[in-house]
Design a protein around this motif. Structure first.
Motif, PDB file in Angstrom:
ATOM      1  N   PRO A  34       0.835  -1.194   0.000  1.00 53.63           N
ATOM      2  CA  PRO A  34       0.000   0.000   0.000  1.00 53.63           C
ATOM      3  C   PRO A  34       0.880   1.258   0.000  1.00 53.63           C
ATOM      4  O   PRO A  34       2.070   1.198   0.315  1.00 53.63           O
ATOM      5  CB  PRO A  34      -0.812  -0.110   1.283  1.00 53.63           C
ATOM      6  CG  PRO A  34      -0.134  -1.130   2.114  1.00 53.63           C
ATOM      7  CD  PRO A  34       0.694  -1.972   1.217  1.00 53.63           C
ATOM      8  N   SER A  35       0.293   2.362  -0.360  1.00 56.75           N
ATOM      9  CA  SER A  35       1.057   3.600  -0.538  1.00 56.75           C
ATOM     10  C   SER A  35       1.733   4.100   0.736  1.00 56.75           C
ATOM     11  O   SER A  35       2.688   4.864   0.657  1.00 56.75           O
ATOM     12  CB  SER A  35       0.153   4.700  -1.103  1.00 56.75           C
ATOM     13  OG  SER A  35      -0.906   4.977  -0.190  1.00 56.75           O
ATOM     14  N   ASP A  36       1.262   3.680   1.901  1.00 56.16           N
ATOM     15  CA  ASP A  36       1.874   4.141   3.143  1.00 56.16           C
ATOM     16  C   ASP A  36       2.907   3.148   3.684  1.00 56.16           C
ATOM     17  O   ASP A  36       3.305   3.218   4.833  1.00 56.16           O
ATOM     18  CB  ASP A  36       0.807   4.455   4.195  1.00 56.16           C
ATOM     19  CG  ASP A  36      -0.134   3.310   4.488  1.00 56.16           C
ATOM     20  OD1 ASP A  36      -0.214   2.377   3.665  1.00 56.16           O
ATOM     21  OD2 ASP A  36      -0.803   3.351   5.527  1.00 56.16           O
ATOM     22  N   PHE A  37       3.359   2.229   2.837  1.00 52.65           N
ATOM     23  CA  PHE A  37       4.416   1.278   3.164  1.00 52.65           C
ATOM     24  C   PHE A  37       5.506   1.378   2.094  1.00 52.65           C
ATOM     25  O   PHE A  37       5.234   1.820   0.973  1.00 52.65           O
ATOM     26  CB  PHE A  37       3.873  -0.153   3.181  1.00 52.65           C
ATOM     27  CG  PHE A  37       3.158  -0.510   4.445  1.00 52.65           C
ATOM     28  CD1 PHE A  37       3.764  -1.310   5.406  1.00 52.65           C
ATOM     29  CD2 PHE A  37       1.873  -0.043   4.695  1.00 52.65           C
ATOM     30  CE1 PHE A  37       3.107  -1.643   6.579  1.00 52.65           C
ATOM     31  CE2 PHE A  37       1.213  -0.363   5.857  1.00 52.65           C
ATOM     32  CZ  PHE A  37       1.829  -1.160   6.807  1.00 52.65           C
ATOM     33  N   PRO A  38       6.711   0.934   2.400  1.00 54.81           N
ATOM     34  CA  PRO A  38       7.746   0.904   1.359  1.00 54.81           C
ATOM     35  C   PRO A  38       7.282   0.057   0.174  1.00 54.81           C
ATOM     36  O   PRO A  38       6.623  -0.969   0.348  1.00 54.81           O
ATOM     37  CB  PRO A  38       8.944   0.256   2.058  1.00 54.81           C
ATOM     38  CG  PRO A  38       8.717   0.486   3.511  1.00 54.81           C
ATOM     39  CD  PRO A  38       7.222   0.476   3.694  1.00 54.81           C
ATOM     40  N   ALA A  39       7.633   0.475  -1.019  1.00 54.46           N
ATOM     41  CA  ALA A  39       7.197  -0.204  -2.246  1.00 54.46           C
ATOM     42  C   ALA A  39       8.010  -1.471  -2.483  1.00 54.46           C
ATOM     43  O   ALA A  39       8.817  -1.550  -3.400  1.00 54.46           O
ATOM     44  CB  ALA A  39       7.302   0.747  -3.426  1.00 54.46           C
ATOM     45  N   GLU A  40       7.775  -2.476  -1.662  1.00 54.02           N
ATOM     46  CA  GLU A  40       8.521  -3.734  -1.772  1.00 54.02           C
ATOM     47  C   GLU A  40       7.746  -4.807  -2.534  1.00 54.02           C
ATOM     48  O   GLU A  40       8.330  -5.689  -3.124  1.00 54.02           O
ATOM     49  CB  GLU A  40       8.907  -4.227  -0.379  1.00 54.02           C
ATOM     50  CG  GLU A  40       9.846  -3.238   0.305  1.00 54.02           C
ATOM     51  CD  GLU A  40      10.103  -3.563   1.755  1.00 54.02           C
ATOM     52  OE1 GLU A  40       9.265  -4.257   2.386  1.00 54.02           O
ATOM     53  OE2 GLU A  40      11.134  -3.113   2.266  1.00 54.02           O
ATOM     54  N   HIS A  41       6.438  -4.754  -2.484  1.00 49.45           N
ATOM     55  CA  HIS A  41       5.552  -5.619  -3.265  1.00 49.45           C
ATOM     56  C   HIS A  41       5.877  -7.110  -3.109  1.00 49.45           C
ATOM     57  O   HIS A  41       5.831  -7.870  -4.074  1.00 49.45           O
ATOM     58  CB  HIS A  41       5.575  -5.223  -4.741  1.00 49.45           C
ATOM     59  CG  HIS A  41       5.417  -3.761  -4.975  1.00 49.45           C
ATOM     60  ND1 HIS A  41       4.299  -3.053  -4.578  1.00 49.45           N
ATOM     61  CD2 HIS A  41       6.262  -2.856  -5.527  1.00 49.45           C
ATOM     62  CE1 HIS A  41       4.452  -1.787  -4.903  1.00 49.45           C
ATOM     63  NE2 HIS A  41       5.630  -1.632  -5.463  1.00 49.45           N
ATOM     64  N   HIS A  42       6.181  -7.534  -1.902  1.00 45.96           N
ATOM     65  CA  HIS A  42       6.575  -8.920  -1.647  1.00 45.96           C
ATOM     66  C   HIS A  42       5.501  -9.942  -1.998  1.00 45.96           C
ATOM     67  O   HIS A  42       5.827 -11.076  -2.342  1.00 45.96           O
ATOM     68  CB  HIS A  42       6.938  -9.109  -0.167  1.00 45.96           C
ATOM     69  CG  HIS A  42       8.170  -8.390   0.238  1.00 45.96           C
ATOM     70  ND1 HIS A  42       9.409  -8.663  -0.287  1.00 45.96           N
ATOM     71  CD2 HIS A  42       8.369  -7.385   1.130  1.00 45.96           C
ATOM     72  CE1 HIS A  42      10.310  -7.890   0.256  1.00 45.96           C
ATOM     73  NE2 HIS A  42       9.713  -7.088   1.108  1.00 45.96           N
ATOM     74  N   GLU A  43       4.250  -9.583  -1.911  1.00 45.67           N
ATOM     75  CA  GLU A  43       3.189 -10.583  -2.059  1.00 45.67           C
ATOM     76  C   GLU A  43       2.709 -10.776  -3.491  1.00 45.67           C
ATOM     77  O   GLU A  43       1.872 -11.637  -3.751  1.00 45.67           O
ATOM     78  CB  GLU A  43       2.005 -10.217  -1.169  1.00 45.67           C
ATOM     79  CG  GLU A  43       2.347 -10.282   0.298  1.00 45.67           C
ATOM     80  CD  GLU A  43       1.146 -10.062   1.184  1.00 45.67           C
ATOM     81  OE1 GLU A  43       0.005 -10.225   0.717  1.00 45.67           O
ATOM     82  OE2 GLU A  43       1.345  -9.715   2.351  1.00 45.67           O
ATOM     83  N   ARG A  44       3.212 -10.009  -4.425  1.00 50.91           N
ATOM     84  CA  ARG A  44       2.710 -10.115  -5.802  1.00 50.91           C
ATOM     85  C   ARG A  44       2.759 -11.531  -6.361  1.00 50.91           C
ATOM     86  O   ARG A  44       1.866 -11.945  -7.093  1.00 50.91           O
ATOM     87  CB  ARG A  44       3.489  -9.178  -6.723  1.00 50.91           C
ATOM     88  CG  ARG A  44       3.076  -7.747  -6.584  1.00 50.91           C
ATOM     89  CD  ARG A  44       3.779  -6.891  -7.596  1.00 50.91           C
ATOM     90  NE  ARG A  44       3.317  -5.507  -7.492  1.00 50.91           N
ATOM     91  CZ  ARG A  44       3.919  -4.498  -8.066  1.00 50.91           C
ATOM     92  NH1 ARG A  44       5.014  -4.696  -8.785  1.00 50.91           N
ATOM     93  NH2 ARG A  44       3.444  -3.283  -7.926  1.00 50.91           N
ATOM     94  N   ASN A  45       3.789 -12.266  -6.048  1.00 52.04           N
ATOM     95  CA  ASN A  45       3.943 -13.604  -6.625  1.00 52.04           C
ATOM     96  C   ASN A  45       3.793 -14.725  -5.614  1.00 52.04           C
ATOM     97  O   ASN A  45       4.175 -15.861  -5.898  1.00 52.04           O
ATOM     98  CB  ASN A  45       5.325 -13.701  -7.314  1.00 52.04           C
ATOM     99  CG  ASN A  45       5.441 -12.714  -8.450  1.00 52.04           C
ATOM    100  OD1 ASN A  45       4.540 -12.611  -9.272  1.00 52.04           O
ATOM    101  ND2 ASN A  45       6.522 -11.961  -8.485  1.00 52.04           N
ATOM    102  N   TRP A  46       3.247 -14.435  -4.467  1.00 46.98           N
ATOM    103  CA  TRP A  46       3.068 -15.485  -3.451  1.00 46.98           C
ATOM    104  C   TRP A  46       1.959 -16.425  -3.871  1.00 46.98           C
ATOM    105  O   TRP A  46       0.843 -16.013  -4.198  1.00 46.98           O
ATOM    106  CB  TRP A  46       2.707 -14.870  -2.106  1.00 46.98           C
ATOM    107  CG  TRP A  46       3.863 -14.294  -1.360  1.00 46.98           C
ATOM    108  CD1 TRP A  46       5.142 -14.124  -1.806  1.00 46.98           C
ATOM    109  CD2 TRP A  46       3.837 -13.792  -0.032  1.00 46.98           C
ATOM    110  NE1 TRP A  46       5.908 -13.549  -0.839  1.00 46.98           N
ATOM    111  CE2 TRP A  46       5.131 -13.329   0.267  1.00 46.98           C
ATOM    112  CE3 TRP A  46       2.850 -13.693   0.932  1.00 46.98           C
ATOM    113  CZ2 TRP A  46       5.466 -12.780   1.491  1.00 46.98           C
ATOM    114  CZ3 TRP A  46       3.182 -13.139   2.148  1.00 46.98           C
ATOM    115  CH2 TRP A  46       4.473 -12.698   2.422  1.00 46.98           C
TER     116      TRP A  46
END
Length: 66
Positions: A34-46
């Motif tokens: 989400p926009s209020d978290f670092p843009a790490e996007h860890h869950e995209r491919n989980w």
């Protein structure tokens, strides 16, 4: 003294809440941060991550779907 006494509680204006819910909903659906978290996007491919179908009524309401 009761809990919260002496504190001023504020909630975001409804329009801001709707915008935030839309942002969180999009992040949840895509697995993005989400926009209020670092843009790490860890869950995209989980595999097997939570989807909209897994949310109960409270969860759906929290992201503006209920």
């Amino acid at each position: 003294m009761r809990a919260g006494a002496g504190r001023e509680w504020r909630t975001p204006p409804p329009a801001a809440s709707r915008r935030y819910a839309a942002d969180i909903r999009e992040a949840f659906v895509t697995g993005s941060s989400p926009s209020d978290f670092p843009a790490e996007h860890h869950e995209r491919n989980w595999t097997g991550r939570c989807t909209l179908d897994d949310l109960n009524e409270t969860g759906r309401r929290g992201i503006g779907l209920g």
